[in-house]
Motif scaffolding. Sequence first.
Motif, PDB file in Angstrom:
ATOM      1  N   LEU B 158      -4.153 -22.520 -11.958  1.00  0.00           N
ATOM      2  CA  LEU B 158      -5.555 -22.268 -12.273  1.00  0.00           C
ATOM      3  C   LEU B 158      -6.223 -23.519 -12.820  1.00  0.00           C
ATOM      4  O   LEU B 158      -7.411 -23.755 -12.595  1.00  0.00           O
ATOM      5  CB  LEU B 158      -5.676 -21.120 -13.284  1.00  0.00           C
ATOM      6  CG  LEU B 158      -5.387 -19.713 -12.756  1.00  0.00           C
ATOM      7  CD1 LEU B 158      -5.649 -18.691 -13.855  1.00  0.00           C
ATOM      8  CD2 LEU B 158      -6.220 -19.385 -11.537  1.00  0.00           C
ATOM      9  N   ALA B 159      -5.438 -24.331 -13.544  1.00  0.00           N
ATOM     10  CA  ALA B 159      -6.005 -25.574 -14.077  1.00  0.00           C
ATOM     11  C   ALA B 159      -6.462 -26.475 -12.939  1.00  0.00           C
ATOM     12  O   ALA B 159      -7.567 -27.024 -12.956  1.00  0.00           O
ATOM     13  CB  ALA B 159      -4.979 -26.279 -14.950  1.00  0.00           C
ATOM     14  N   LEU B 161      -7.085 -25.472  -9.897  1.00  0.00           N
ATOM     15  CA  LEU B 161      -8.167 -24.782  -9.184  1.00  0.00           C
ATOM     16  C   LEU B 161      -9.507 -25.156  -9.820  1.00  0.00           C
ATOM     17  O   LEU B 161     -10.470 -25.486  -9.122  1.00  0.00           O
ATOM     18  CB  LEU B 161      -7.958 -23.264  -9.244  1.00  0.00           C
ATOM     19  CG  LEU B 161      -9.053 -22.405  -8.596  1.00  0.00           C
ATOM     20  CD1 LEU B 161      -9.062 -22.565  -7.082  1.00  0.00           C
ATOM     21  CD2 LEU B 161      -8.876 -20.931  -8.954  1.00  0.00           C
ATOM     22  N   GLY B 162      -9.544 -25.095 -11.152  1.00  0.00           N
ATOM     23  CA  GLY B 162     -10.786 -25.439 -11.839  1.00  0.00           C
ATOM     24  C   GLY B 162     -11.140 -26.913 -11.694  1.00  0.00           C
ATOM     25  O   GLY B 162     -12.303 -27.276 -11.519  1.00  0.00           O
ATOM     26  N   GLU B 163     -10.115 -27.774 -11.743  1.00  0.00           N
ATOM     27  CA  GLU B 163     -10.364 -29.219 -11.678  1.00  0.00           C
ATOM     28  C   GLU B 163     -10.745 -29.677 -10.280  1.00  0.00           C
ATOM     29  O   GLU B 163     -11.676 -30.454 -10.093  1.00  0.00           O
ATOM     30  CB  GLU B 163      -9.088 -29.976 -12.077  1.00  0.00           C
ATOM     31  CG  GLU B 163      -8.815 -30.047 -13.552  1.00  0.00           C
ATOM     32  CD  GLU B 163      -7.420 -30.588 -13.818  1.00  0.00           C
ATOM     33  OE1 GLU B 163      -7.080 -30.756 -14.980  1.00  0.00           O
ATOM     34  OE2 GLU B 163      -6.654 -30.829 -12.846  1.00  0.00           O
TER      35      GLU B 163
END
Lengths: 422, 470
Positions: B158-159, B161-163
């Motif tokens: 998810l990290a 994905l956000g980045e």
Amino acid sequence: MRRVWITGAGVVSPVGNGFEAFADGCLAGRSGVGPITLFDAGTFKHRIAGEVRGLDAAPLLERYPRLSRLRDRKVLLALAAAEQAIEHAGLDSRGLAGERSAVALGAGLDVVLLEDIRGRTDDVEASVSGKLRELLGDDGGWERLVPTDTASRLVAARHGLRGPCVTNVSACAAGGQALGHAFRLVREGVVDVALAGGADSMVHPMGIGGFGLLGALSPRNEPPGEAIRPFDARRDGSVLGEGAAVLVLEDAAHARARGARPLAEFLGCASTLDAHAVTDPEPSGAGAVLAMRRALADAGLDPDAVDYVSAHGTGTPKNDAVETAAIREALGRRATEIPVSALKSMTGHLVAASGAVEALSCVVALVRRAVPPTINLTRPDPACDLDYVPGRARPWDGSITLSNSFGFGGQNAVVVIGRSTG
Amino acid sequence: MNTDREGHTAGRGPGTLGDGSPAGDTVVVTAAETVNGLGIGWPAVREALAAGRDALGEARDLAAAFRPGTVAAPCPPPDARRYLGTPKLRKLMSDDAFLATVAGKLAVAAAGLSRGPDRPIADDRFAAFVACGIGAAGWRELVPVFRDSMDDDGRLSLARLGERGLRRCNPLFAFQVLANMPLCFLSIEESLRGDNLTFAPWEGGGADAIAEAAASLRRGDADAAVVCGASAMAGTQGVYWLAEKGLLTPPQVRPRPLGIPASPAAGGAAGFHAPCLSGIGVHRCPSVVSFPDPPGDSPVAGLAPADGAAALVLERFDNARRRGARPLAALAAFARETLATDGFAPCRDSSVVARVARRALERAAERHGTDSAPASVGAVILSASGDPEGDRAEASGVAQALGGPFRAVVPASAWGNLFAAGPATAVAIAAHALAGDGPTDDGALAGAVLVVCAGPGGAVAAIVLEKVSS
């Protein structure tokens, strides 16, 4: 024509769970928006949302065992609101079972589950396929794709409702449309009782990420409670949230016969289409104007009868200006004489649930004789020049309320709710 | 004459005018179009039916990789430049939205009601009621997102994905996921601004769309309505979901609901029992299925997911007559009931099906001022969802309602399961059959047609269509 009473309500929302707590929350003027806790959004551009807090899922898991297998929070929220509503109305399965009862719920979009995706970065397509193949062989006790009708189906199954079992997927207009649809089923004699409302949770990675990409969300993460600013000159987008509201709509004669008292009376509804663009509201607001006028006509009322408008009020630059102009056009002089407020300023945008939760805020206004405020409205926008009840709730003694819901893609739903004359 | 929302006549009296035509408030079908694996538009589908073809093949997209051999009925994508007024909208559309828009535009054109200054119906009096399925978004579009979101261990992060990952996403991907988009794109393309509702995701939703459109017209809330059903389950998400629930036929195995095969070689009637109906060729149809007597073959459990859409244009008869439109059929009555469970089986209680069918037929009879069901139900279109117990309950319930064997049409045997698109597709077949517009030249089907809609979720609906005197 049958009269339709609202004889019960259930709600879970960022400002309170249960009718009384929700009413308190609406009128307290406090934001329910905070940092996202439902997943790690630390690297996301948008890291805030209106989450439901303090919901005890244990009783629901007992009543709905299948819930433990579902990875879809909006189902949990819907069932919580439905169970509250049934109890609030003094009903139970014996009173609901049979063909004369319906359920109509607005539901949000399919959730794409990301947690299980794993594979080689050089061939993601093959990896995704491989993972899906693996998951089919070992489900791990989860149902990963949860169809949109799940909540309405589970409620109907548990309580033996055998009338229409409807799932409305009209995006931000879904909750309002589901209420209107259920209202007509009761008014036109198809059923005597309907559980109606909406549920959604957009607080998941693709919900927050996907809607962020659309440019619909406020980029402010700090302070969270001030990010969504409907009708304010500095508004720069919405904030997503989650919640559910279910109302019990009942034929007045049926309710009287069982000794039930109305919270309010459902008077009319209408839906129209912008037919303009999927991304933006029609600039003139013609579709919204028509929806408000038709809803009032459906209720047999003139614009002068309206005492309060619960605005769609998303906090996006385009919506709020267009909605203001539409309210002015639809209600004429009356628009400047009455309060208009945006619950989303406190809850965030609950998407498929918003129409139902905001309709319930109209019931709150009628019951508590006070209208909810629009918070974060500190710098007026010349294009938004109505009385938005800034900052604090206001005592109010009106009788007729209008609740607007305008969906992505141009669907407009308006419901009219009034003080019951008993 | 006043009728209620589901076909009851207020008071009692003839449901027809003295000249034999329907009463003015009768809702009629003035156009019916289908888009599915057999073709784009009713003429193409009719031709394919006449030729005995079926639409069954292999599932598309990633489904072919993660569940090889899945029998499905994918729809070859129509040419956006030919079928859309604004072709660039296609890139915003999910597959079901595209199919819905194409079917809707074809139907509006067939009714002579395409957008424009000369359209005899005001935009804000033109309604749209749409039912759509699940999982129609394009997963291939997410592959770049996943690629840039994997951590060093090959797990989606998810990290990351956000980045990074979200930057690879089509900014307008959300429009492929929103389930109301089929209606919205159709409204934009055809300038439909009136009453509307959007339903999902199974046959019950498709039937509700038809019922609510008819109710809107009867209330006078609209002068015409497009009813559209669309589903695109033959791809990644649809196949995954149906496989997870155990609802598909085994790999390489073609569906045989109620024992009715799709293939002519396997003994089907022209490869498809619809020709019994839509072919008007009831007399030529070599094998008419009768219930409760089972057909010769044993049923195969499971279904074949399909892509497809169907669209109807509904109007009150007085409106159609005023503008000189020729109705294909009348929507005489509607009834429904739900027997929901916490699972995904269709209704398995034949008494529910019987009650719903009987009620619809009684309502149709009321419109004619009689107490009994229409004297002649020429054919029954069944949903036959591939659940053997549910399918048998469906057929048995209809037999109970009709008091004996009946002529059945099972479209799912030839073009798979269309879920939310099934009811509109079935009504389209019935309307064309009653209007004498089937794949053979034997003339119009006599009597009424009963359409039964049943599927996951436990909803059962029955719709009665009748011939309209010219």
